[in-house]
Enzyme design. Structure first.
Site, short mmCIF file in Angstrom:
data_model
loop_
_atom_site.label_atom_id
_atom_site.label_comp_id
_atom_site.label_asym_id
_atom_site.label_seq_id
_atom_site.Cartn_x
_atom_site.Cartn_y
_atom_site.Cartn_z
N LYS A 92 11.25 -31.29 1.68
CA LYS A 92 12.10 -30.10 1.61
C LYS A 92 12.67 -29.87 0.21
O LYS A 92 13.01 -28.76 -0.15
CB LYS A 92 13.22 -30.20 2.64
CG LYS A 92 12.67 -30.09 4.06
CD LYS A 92 13.76 -29.92 5.09
CE LYS A 92 13.15 -29.70 6.47
NZ LYS A 92 12.41 -30.89 6.96
C1 LIG Z 1 11.35 -30.78 7.85
C2 LIG Z 1 10.37 -31.87 7.94
C3 LIG Z 1 9.14 -31.72 8.63
C4 LIG Z 1 8.78 -30.46 9.39
O1 LIG Z 1 8.55 -29.38 8.54
P1 LIG Z 1 8.62 -27.87 9.10
O2 LIG Z 1 8.53 -27.02 7.89
O3 LIG Z 1 9.94 -27.75 9.80
O4 LIG Z 1 7.47 -27.69 10.03
C5 LIG Z 1 8.25 -32.78 8.63
N1 LIG Z 1 8.55 -33.95 8.02
C6 LIG Z 1 9.71 -34.13 7.36
C7 LIG Z 1 9.97 -35.45 6.71
C8 LIG Z 1 10.65 -33.11 7.28
O5 LIG Z 1 11.81 -33.31 6.62
#
Ligand SMILES: *Cc1c(COP(=O)(O)O)cnc(C)c1O
Length: 469
Positions: A113
């Protein structure tokens, strides 16, 4: 580039206009009026670019109301080796011929993120300064999103973050990561309750419109279009890293929750990037897998949502999914509105047997799921075979990706977090704890700064009032 709502009820807006807003006024999500088309010549030229230059090429097509020179600076300031650990920003590691890991988690909070959120911090600061405005970001977190937002917004002018988290319910690592921040514009509020209480408090504060206006309350949720746009870049980067010519196709496997990451892959494919399959992987919370297998989209209740060993994918509904359905309907906002009428009332929709359902196969999405035992054995196998440690989320993508790739020449598995964040599961899989990156060794020993509070809306409001002058 103008932006519309997936439900058709928003007058066309510029990128900067949608940057700071959440849902469109009609409850839909902002989408670009058309996806820029990247031809063969551009694709060839882009192959040679470093991350920042590539990011500029991609993002300037979506953020065209920011003067090019300013955008260039914002991007250059965001994607640096200092923040992301290497000049490649998102390096690709080849495990064996045709099987690759795309490392997205070398940013400050060790999860993917950061890639979008770090840019968002700079974009927010820039847009607010231009209009002499300020913003109080109010959010609820059970872990990753909150810390990623705080690390992106710390020290930014005109921005304060008020982040609610359930007291004593996050991992020690996650708690320390957030609570050790000493920046004056970051406020951690530990609520004596569970995550749902935090979310309800945020909703209660946000639904007080006069308070919301007076104190410039905003959010940084996963439906923000700038976050999707920023994620498109690494799909291009990874494609160039594993191929030699534009005739080659690749497939990606993506551990998914809110459909944000894979939505960016979908947009890259719509822009003309030669992606064969986008392989969507879910954990036990398999709302999305259920849709791509059966045509039924049925968001779960909080009670049906399970706590798993890949917690960042523990979702009850997939907020960005509406963007995909919008494209699936051929951008028919009326139809999207119809479908979400029942979803918004706690219901579901079922496309099975319809013309739309037949069309889903044109989008190259395959899907599968994993359970805890399968993730653990995948972590063990990958370690034995390649001497590489992956976290539980990445393991989910690897498991499903390898299962479904068929004869795809290149499978790129998207790594979304570092194993160091989930040391318990790693220990269960391989019998030892993962090492931490430099600088994170003594995280839990750092002094912590947070405010503890009961589940009480008036106390939260009072705190915001006292700390935003
Ligand atoms: C947020 C997140 C996801 C999922 O991603 P999306 O964009 O919500 O589908 C997967 N793995 C980790 C470690 C995350 O922080």
């Amino acid at each position: 580039m103008r932006y519309h709502s997936t439900r058709g009820g928003m007058p066309p807006k510029t990128f900067t206009e949608i940057l700071l807003s959440g849902l469109a006024p009609d409850g839909g999500l902002a989408v670009p009026e058309a996806y820029p088309q990247i031809g063969a010549a551009e694709l060839t030229a882009w192959r040679e670019l470093d991350y920042s230059a590539l990011a500029f090429e991609v993002l300037s097509r979506f953020m065209d109301d920011i003067p090019a020179q300013d955008l260039r600076q914002l991007i250059d300031r965001t994607y640096t080796p200092k923040i992301f650990g290497s000049s490649e920003i998102t390096p690709v590691q080849t495990l064996e011929s045709g099987l690759h890991l795309l490392h997205l988690s070398n940013g400050p909070t060790l999860a993917f993120k950061d890639i979008a959120m770090q840019l968002l911090g700079n974009l927010f600061e820039y847009a607010l300064a231009k209009n002499y405005e300020e913003l109080n970001i109010l959010g609820a977190t059970s872990g990753d999103t909150g810390s990623s937002a705080e690390y992106a917004m710390r020290g930014k002018r005109g921005i304060r973050v008020f982040m609610l988290s359930p007291y004593g319910k996050m991992s020690r690592f996650q708690t320390a990561q957030m609570f050790s921040l000493q920046d004056e514009n970051i406020f951690n509020i530990a609520i004596e309750g569970v995550f749902d209480d935090c979310q309800d408090l945020v909703k209660a504060v946000s639904s007080d419109h006069s308070f919301k206006q007076q104190y410039h309350i905003g959010t940084v949720n996963s439906i923000n279009w700038a976050r999707i746009a920023a994620q498109i870049v690494y799909y291009f980067k990874a494609y160039f890293a594993v191929t030699r010519s534009n005739d080659e196709q690749v497939s990606f496997s993506v551990p998914s929750g809110n459909f944000g990451n894979i939505c960016a892959g979908h947009v890259a494919r719509m822009m003309g990037l030669p992606i064969r399959h986008l392989i969507l992987a879910t954990n036990e919370n398999d709302v999305l897998n259920e849709f791509f297998r059966s045509g039924l989209y049925r968001p779960r209740t909080a009670g049906e949502t399970r706590h798993t060993s890949s917690p960042s994918m523990d979702i009850s509904k997939a907020s960005n999914f509406e963007r995909f359905i919008y494209d699936l309907t051929g951008r028919d906002a009326m139809r999207v509105r119809e479908l979400w009428q029942s979803v918004d009332q706690g219901g579901a929709f079922d496309l099975f047997g319809s013309k739309l359902w037949a069309q889903t196969k044109d989008f190259g999405i395959l899907s599968g799921t994993s359970n805890h035992a399968e993730r653990i054995s995948t972590i063990r196998e990958i370690y034995r075979k390649y001497n590489v440690l992956v976290d539980t989320h990445t393991a989910d993508g690897l498991k499903v990706g390898m299962e479904l790739r068929g004869d795809d020449a290149h499978l790129i598995c998207v790594e979304t977090a570092l194993p160091a964040k989930f040391s318990e599961s790693i220990h269960e899989a391989v019998g030892f704890e993962p090492t931490r990156p430099v600088g994170y060794e003594d995280l839990e020993a750092l002094p912590q700064r947070f405010e503890r509070m009961p589940v009480d809306v008036s106390r939260v409001k009072q705190f915001i009032t006292e700390h935003s002058n």
